[in-house]
Design a protein around this motif. Structure first.
Motif, short mmCIF file in Angstrom:
data_model
loop_
_atom_site.label_atom_id
_atom_site.label_comp_id
_atom_site.label_asym_id
_atom_site.label_seq_id
_atom_site.Cartn_x
_atom_site.Cartn_y
_atom_site.Cartn_z
N GLY A 176 0.76 -1.24 0.00
CA GLY A 176 0.00 0.00 0.00
C GLY A 176 0.79 1.29 0.00
O GLY A 176 0.41 2.25 0.66
N ARG A 177 1.85 1.37 -0.78
CA ARG A 177 2.68 2.58 -0.74
C ARG A 177 1.91 3.82 -1.19
O ARG A 177 2.06 4.90 -0.63
N LYS A 178 1.06 3.67 -2.23
CA LYS A 178 0.29 4.83 -2.68
C LYS A 178 -0.84 5.18 -1.71
O LYS A 178 -1.20 6.34 -1.56
N ILE A 179 -1.38 4.16 -1.06
CA ILE A 179 -2.42 4.43 -0.06
C ILE A 179 -1.84 5.31 1.05
O ILE A 179 -2.47 6.25 1.52
N LEU A 180 -0.62 5.00 1.44
CA LEU A 180 0.01 5.68 2.58
C LEU A 180 0.22 7.17 2.33
O LEU A 180 0.23 7.97 3.28
N ILE A 181 0.39 7.57 1.06
CA ILE A 181 0.63 8.99 0.79
C ILE A 181 -0.59 9.68 0.20
O ILE A 181 -0.57 10.88 -0.04
N ALA A 182 -1.68 8.92 -0.02
CA ALA A 182 -2.89 9.50 -0.59
C ALA A 182 -3.52 10.50 0.37
O ALA A 182 -3.50 10.30 1.59
N THR A 193 -9.18 10.13 9.92
CA THR A 193 -8.89 11.22 10.86
C THR A 193 -7.44 11.17 11.31
O THR A 193 -6.79 12.21 11.44
N ARG A 194 -6.93 9.97 11.53
CA ARG A 194 -5.56 9.85 12.06
C ARG A 194 -4.54 9.73 10.93
O ARG A 194 -3.73 10.62 10.73
N SER A 195 -4.57 8.64 10.21
CA SER A 195 -3.53 8.38 9.22
C SER A 195 -3.98 7.33 8.21
O SER A 195 -4.78 6.44 8.53
N ALA A 196 -3.43 7.43 7.00
CA ALA A 196 -3.67 6.41 5.97
C ALA A 196 -3.15 5.05 6.41
O ALA A 196 -3.59 4.02 5.89
N GLU A 197 -2.22 5.04 7.35
CA GLU A 197 -1.69 3.77 7.84
C GLU A 197 -2.79 2.90 8.45
O GLU A 197 -2.68 1.67 8.44
N ASP A 198 -3.83 3.54 8.97
CA ASP A 198 -4.92 2.76 9.59
C ASP A 198 -5.55 1.81 8.59
O ASP A 198 -5.80 0.64 8.88
N ILE A 199 -5.85 2.32 7.39
CA ILE A 199 -6.49 1.47 6.36
C ILE A 199 -5.49 0.43 5.85
O ILE A 199 -5.82 -0.75 5.71
N THR A 200 -4.27 0.86 5.57
CA THR A 200 -3.26 -0.07 5.05
C THR A 200 -3.01 -1.21 6.03
O THR A 200 -2.96 -2.38 5.65
N TYR A 201 -2.86 -0.85 7.29
CA TYR A 201 -2.60 -1.85 8.34
C TYR A 201 -3.77 -2.83 8.44
O TYR A 201 -3.57 -4.05 8.53
N ALA A 202 -4.99 -2.30 8.42
CA ALA A 202 -6.18 -3.16 8.54
C ALA A 202 -6.27 -4.14 7.37
O ALA A 202 -6.49 -5.34 7.57
#
Length: 387
Positions: free
Chosen positions: A39-45, A104-113
């Motif tokens: 998810g590299r692009k998710i993380l910076i979206a 609200t917090r970070s794109a990492e939340d979706i990528t991690y999930a």
């Protein structure tokens, strides 16, 4: 050789969603990516907050040679499916202007999930692997990577477009599509800043931002515009860039929510034109838009010819960009695998059984505002339900 039910090339948004959907149906899934993590692009979206969908989404927000292609996948995977997914994982989100939904917090939340859900469903990941060969032998796709060979009856190409090469984007998906006989609609940087001629009137306005309306090729958007050292950017420019082609002129309305004529009438007859415009626009912009001799006139002294010139400068400013800032600054890629040879229901190739394409590698371009990321989820879901 390692045998799987499904091999997915690409661990981005559409690849992860396809993997999770297929694995939940009991499929043995392998995901291969040349990056070191998912998810590299998710993380910076969305500036790191991931604009994951838009609640006003419809097929009208997508641009594709086949304008009906998106409808089936979007109808079966709506913005509320994503909201439900985030809610199940206690990921906080918020609605911003234009119905955009962000973490609200970070794109990492979706990528991690997504990544951890895939692991729980026994999806196998191979990272930092280069794909050296893809062949179809009888009913199996044989995929050779630097770490070995793998085979499966289903292959999902979720390799994305060429935008953002600095985070690993390549044209590998298009090359693979051509290998199996697919036509590629010519690709181009989309949702990208535009560059202007060195001698244009507004060349020294870098840093100024204001709401404008921009028209090009029968499309019009109204949103904030930012002057840059190279030209113009901001949401309205990124939107219109998807419809601009080299040689096309843009028409800019610098006063989209008001009438210049009404503004002048309400200002009184004795004020100088430059005084009125400096109250309405940033001073540097006001000076750039009108000739200095016109600015020294009182409102009452303006001739009909003057008023026509003013209207053209303020409400119908024309300029022809010299180009875009390219794939490194583009938020998406236009063009891609021709959808005429892809099933709109399953994302399966009509030319090669068992071959699927999802996400940005397809000739599907969404507007700015969460639409492209939603297409990744929806197309990944369609393929994952079919393999």
């Amino acid at each position: 050789m390692n045998q799987h039910d499904v091999i997915i090339l690409g661990a981005g948004a559409s690849g992860l969603w396809a993997a999770l959907t297929a694995a939940k149906r009991g499929r043995k899934v392998l995901v291969v990516d040349h990056a070191r993590k998912a998810g590299r692009k998710i993380l910076i979206a969305g500036g790191g907050k991931c604009n994951f969908t838009n609640i006003e989404l419809s097929a009208a927000n997508y641009h594709c040679k086949n304008r009906h292609f998106c409808k089936s996948a979007l109808a079966r995977f709506t913005p509320w499916h994503m909201v439900e997914y985030l809610s199940l994982h206690d990921i906080p989100w918020e609605e911003r202007e234009h119905s955009q939904l962000f973490c609200t917090r970070s794109a990492e939340d979706i990528t991690y999930a997504l990544y951890n859900d895939c692991l729980e469903e026994n999806v196998r990941f191979l990272f930092s692997e280069q794909i050296t060969s893809v062949q179809k032998n009888d009913d199996l796709f044989d995929v050779t990577v630097t770490g070995g060979r793998h085979s499966a009856p289903s292959l999902i190409v979720a390799l994305g477009g060429s935008a953002w090469p600095q985070v690993g984007a390549t044209d590998a998906g298009y090359k693979l599509a051509r290998q199996f006989g697919h036509k590629i609609i010519p690709t181009f940087p989309a949702l990208v800043p535009l560059m202007m001629p060195s001698n244009w009137k507004c060349k020294n306005l870098s840093g100024i931002a204001l709401p404008v309306s921009i028209s090009c090729n029968k499309k019009q958007y109204t949103e904030n515009m930012l002057f840059t050292h190279k030209g113009i950017s901001g949401p309205v420019v990124l939107q219109i860039s998807a419809h601009w082609k080299k040689g096309d002129a843009l028409e800019i309305d610098f006063l989209p929510h008001a009438s210049l004529e009404t503004l002048l009438e309400e200002s009184g007859s004795t004020l100088l034109l430059k005084t009125v415009l400096k109250r309405t626009f940033p001073e540097r912009l006001a000076v750039a838009l009108i000739p200095s001799e016109l600015g020294e006139k009182q409102i009452a002294q303006l001739s009909k010819k003057d008023l026509l010139a003013l209207h053209a400068a303020i409400h119908a400013f024309k300029v022809t960009p010299t180009g875009t800032e390219g794939l490194k600054k583009a938020e998406a890629t236009g063009g891609g695998v021709d959808t005429d040879s892809i099933s709109s229901k399953t994302m399966e190739s009509k030319l090669c059984q068992g071959l699927y394409f999802t996400g940005e590698v397809l000739d599907v371009l969404g507007d700015l505002g969460g639409f492209n990321l939603h297409w990744a989820w929806a197309s990944g879901n369609a393929a994952g339900e079919s393999v």
